[in-house]
Design an enzyme around this catalytic site. Structure first.
Site, PDB file in Angstrom:
ATOM      1  N   THR A 103      -4.100  -4.589 -11.402  1.00 20.35           N
ATOM      2  CA  THR A 103      -6.056  -5.311 -10.996  1.00 20.35           C
ATOM      3  C   THR A 103      -6.942  -4.640 -12.242  1.00 20.35           C
ATOM      4  OG1 THR A 103      -7.908  -4.637 -10.125  1.00 20.35           O
ATOM      5  CG2 THR A 103      -6.654  -2.704 -10.490  1.00 20.35           C
ATOM      6  N   TYR A 127     -10.963   3.879  -8.283  1.00 19.48           N
ATOM      7  CA  TYR A 127      -9.537   2.608  -7.545  1.00 19.48           C
ATOM      8  C   TYR A 127      -8.564   2.253  -8.942  1.00 19.48           C
ATOM      9  CZ  TYR A 127      -7.139  -1.530  -6.571  1.00 19.48           C
ATOM     10  OH  TYR A 127      -6.722  -3.073  -6.528  1.00 19.48           O
TER      11      TYR A 127
HETATM   12  N1  LIG Z   1      -7.282  -7.848  -2.965  1.00 24.52           N
HETATM   13  C1  LIG Z   1      -7.567  -7.506  -4.184  1.00 24.52           C
HETATM   14  O1  LIG Z   1      -9.128  -8.319  -4.896  1.00 24.52           O
HETATM   15  C2  LIG Z   1      -6.729  -7.085  -5.573  1.00 24.52           C
HETATM   16  C3  LIG Z   1      -5.377  -6.647  -5.216  1.00 24.52           C
HETATM   17  N2  LIG Z   1      -4.827  -5.779  -6.449  1.00 24.52           N
HETATM   18  C4  LIG Z   1      -3.381  -5.459  -6.200  1.00 24.52           C
HETATM   19  O2  LIG Z   1      -2.484  -6.200  -5.665  1.00 24.52           O
HETATM   20  C5  LIG Z   1      -2.262  -5.789  -4.774  1.00 24.52           C
HETATM   21  C6  LIG Z   1      -1.951  -5.993  -3.550  1.00 24.52           C
HETATM   22  O3  LIG Z   1      -3.217  -6.086  -2.757  1.00 24.52           O
HETATM   23  P1  LIG Z   1      -3.923  -6.589  -1.222  1.00 24.52           P
HETATM   24  O4  LIG Z   1      -2.328  -7.725  -0.834  1.00 24.52           O
HETATM   25  O5  LIG Z   1      -4.919  -6.919  -1.383  1.00 24.52           O
HETATM   26  O6  LIG Z   1      -3.294  -5.165  -0.431  1.00 24.52           O
HETATM   27  P2  LIG Z   1      -3.825  -4.799   0.799  1.00 24.52           P
HETATM   28  O7  LIG Z   1      -4.430  -3.791   0.550  1.00 24.52           O
HETATM   29  O8  LIG Z   1      -3.228  -5.564   1.797  1.00 24.52           O
HETATM   30  O9  LIG Z   1      -2.352  -4.386   0.472  1.00 24.52           O
HETATM   31  C7  LIG Z   1      -1.496  -2.526   0.547  1.00 24.52           C
HETATM   32  C8  LIG Z   1      -0.149  -2.770   1.375  1.00 24.52           C
HETATM   33  O10 LIG Z   1       0.136  -0.476   0.921  1.00 24.52           O
HETATM   34  C9  LIG Z   1      -0.263  -0.415   1.971  1.00 24.52           C
HETATM   35  N3  LIG Z   1       0.107   0.833   1.788  1.00 24.52           N
HETATM   36  C10 LIG Z   1      -1.014   1.728   1.842  1.00 24.52           C
HETATM   37  N4  LIG Z   1      -0.039   2.745   0.943  1.00 24.52           N
HETATM   38  C11 LIG Z   1       0.929   2.558   1.206  1.00 24.52           C
HETATM   39  C12 LIG Z   1       2.096   3.964   0.952  1.00 24.52           C
HETATM   40  N5  LIG Z   1       1.797   5.146   0.934  1.00 24.52           N
HETATM   41  N6  LIG Z   1       3.446   3.171   0.945  1.00 24.52           N
HETATM   42  C13 LIG Z   1       3.726   2.798   1.577  1.00 24.52           C
HETATM   43  N7  LIG Z   1       3.071   1.029   1.136  1.00 24.52           N
HETATM   44  C14 LIG Z   1       1.320   1.583   1.267  1.00 24.52           C
HETATM   45  C15 LIG Z   1      -0.881  -0.625   3.009  1.00 24.52           C
HETATM   46  O11 LIG Z   1      -0.568  -0.291   4.201  1.00 24.52           O
HETATM   47  C16 LIG Z   1      -0.818  -1.739   2.928  1.00 24.52           C
HETATM   48  O12 LIG Z   1      -0.058  -2.509   4.091  1.00 24.52           O
HETATM   49  C17 LIG Z   1      -2.276  -4.063  -5.011  1.00 24.52           C
HETATM   50  O13 LIG Z   1      -1.340  -3.811  -6.342  1.00 24.52           O
HETATM   51  C18 LIG Z   1      -3.879  -4.216  -5.337  1.00 24.52           C
HETATM   52  O14 LIG Z   1      -4.133  -3.041  -6.378  1.00 24.52           O
HETATM   53  C19 LIG Z   1      -5.322  -6.129  -7.413  1.00 24.52           C
HETATM   54  C20 LIG Z   1      -6.445  -7.147  -8.031  1.00 24.52           C
HETATM   55  C21 LIG Z   1      -7.539  -7.443  -7.151  1.00 24.52           C
END
Ligand SMILES: NC(=O)C1=CN([C@@H]2O[C@H](COP(=O)(O)OP(=O)(O)OC[C@H]3O[C@@H](n4cnc5c(N)ncnc54)[C@H](O)[C@@H]3O)[C@@H](O)[C@H]2O)C=CC1
Length: 288
Positions: A103, A127
């Protein structure tokens, strides 16, 4: 090429699974948190030994930025640090390449010119700190790893700023939106396309910035969303200090893509990403 995606029920994970399933040259398999809890060391080792993937796209993360501050950071540490460490060491053991999605919140945002991949990090919130620690473990434990930093992510399937704006528009015709935080909104499908190229560019290692190019403030992003949605909405610009939230956010988290010449290309402009979101949403009957 066998690819595993963890966190596959998240917005990025779902987008990747939808777009990559059925492609001839790869096989892709997604795991929800229930199927693979990355904080569980034994389960992680077991799945990696069974599957023996070539690549793991590490989408699993604790992404609730404000809640991460409130809970003393325990859950976010378990997932973003210990989980990343588990996956990185399992990838190293089975010889898989790990793509760790990270991120813009690893930066403090005080640098008005933006941030290259080698710029010093200084996360402002818990975070961001846990994501940075996850980056460091990934790079230290898995020799064949890439940290891909993206920003302001939104997809069709998931809770994000775009859907929040569109849902608020059903209830009210005036909104206050922050106009002094600058970043690059990134559509999950565009990021997925970039990750797909990255997966096919094995020589790229280390840290890569990947977001839709160009940038805006949340206020301008909101205005664009309502314009694409053809909705009348009065959007009033406000300053961050008028919105007190538990976690501090970087003021300017513009990611500079200095490695885009290495076969991984730039993603389209963020307004093109948003246009694609609207096309997809309308095609799926989710948007008017
Ligand atoms: N949403 C945003 O604005 C941004 C996200 N990111 C990064 O991008 C990546 C994807 O983000 P999103 O798809 O938006 O996030 P999201 O919150 O939609 O998805 C994350 C997923 O990880 C799963 N998760 C949580 N704990 C877990 C565990 N212990 N074991 C396995 N799965 C687990 C959740 O159930 C969820 O399905 C992440 O690494 C996030 O840090 C980076 C920049 C911006």
């Amino acid at each position: 090429m066998k690819i595993l995606v963890n966190g596959a029920n998240g917005q990025l994970g779902q987008s990747i699974i939808q777009d990559w399933s059925g492609l001839e040259e790869i096989s892709v398999k997604g795991f929800s948190r229930l199927e693979w809890d990355i904080a569980n060391t034994e389960q992680t080792i077991h799945i990696m030994n069974e599957e023996k993937p070539d690549v793991v796209i590490h989408c699993a993360a604790y992404t609730k930025v404000d809640e991460a501050e409130g809970t003393g950071g325990y859950s976010s540490y378990q997932v973003n640090v210990e989980g990343a460490r588990n996956v990185a060491s399992a990838c190293q053991r089975v010889g898989a390449r790990m793509v760790y999605v990270s991120t813009d919140y690893v930066f403090d945002g005080n640098q008005s010119s933006g941030y290259t991949e080698s710029a010093p990090t200084n996360p402002l919130n818990w975070y961001g700190q846990t994501k940075r620690l996850g980056e460091l473990w990934t790079l230290a434990l898995c020799k064949n790893s890439v940290v891909v930093r993206t920003s302001w992510l939104y997809g069709i399937d998931g809770a994000n700023f775009v859907w929040t704006m569109l849902n608020l528009a059903k209830k009210q015709n005036m909104l206050y939106v922050v106009d002094d935080q600058y970043g690059s909104p990134t559509y999950t499908r565009d990021l997925g396309d970039g990750l797909y190229r990255l997966v096919h560019t094995p020589q790229v290692k280390g840290i890569v910035h990947m977001s839709n190019v160009g940038g805006c403030t949340w206020y301008h992003f909101a205005k664009k969303i309502f314009s694409f949605a053809d909705l009348e909405m009065q959007v009033v610009p406000v300053e961050t200090k008028e919105f007190i939230r538990p976690a501090q956010r970087p003021i300017n988290s513009n990611l500079i893509h200095s490695r885009s010449g290495e076969g991984i290309d730039y993603l389209p402009h963020w307004t093109k990403g948003l246009a694609r979101f609207f096309l997809d949403g309308r095609e799926r009957g989710l948007l008017d």
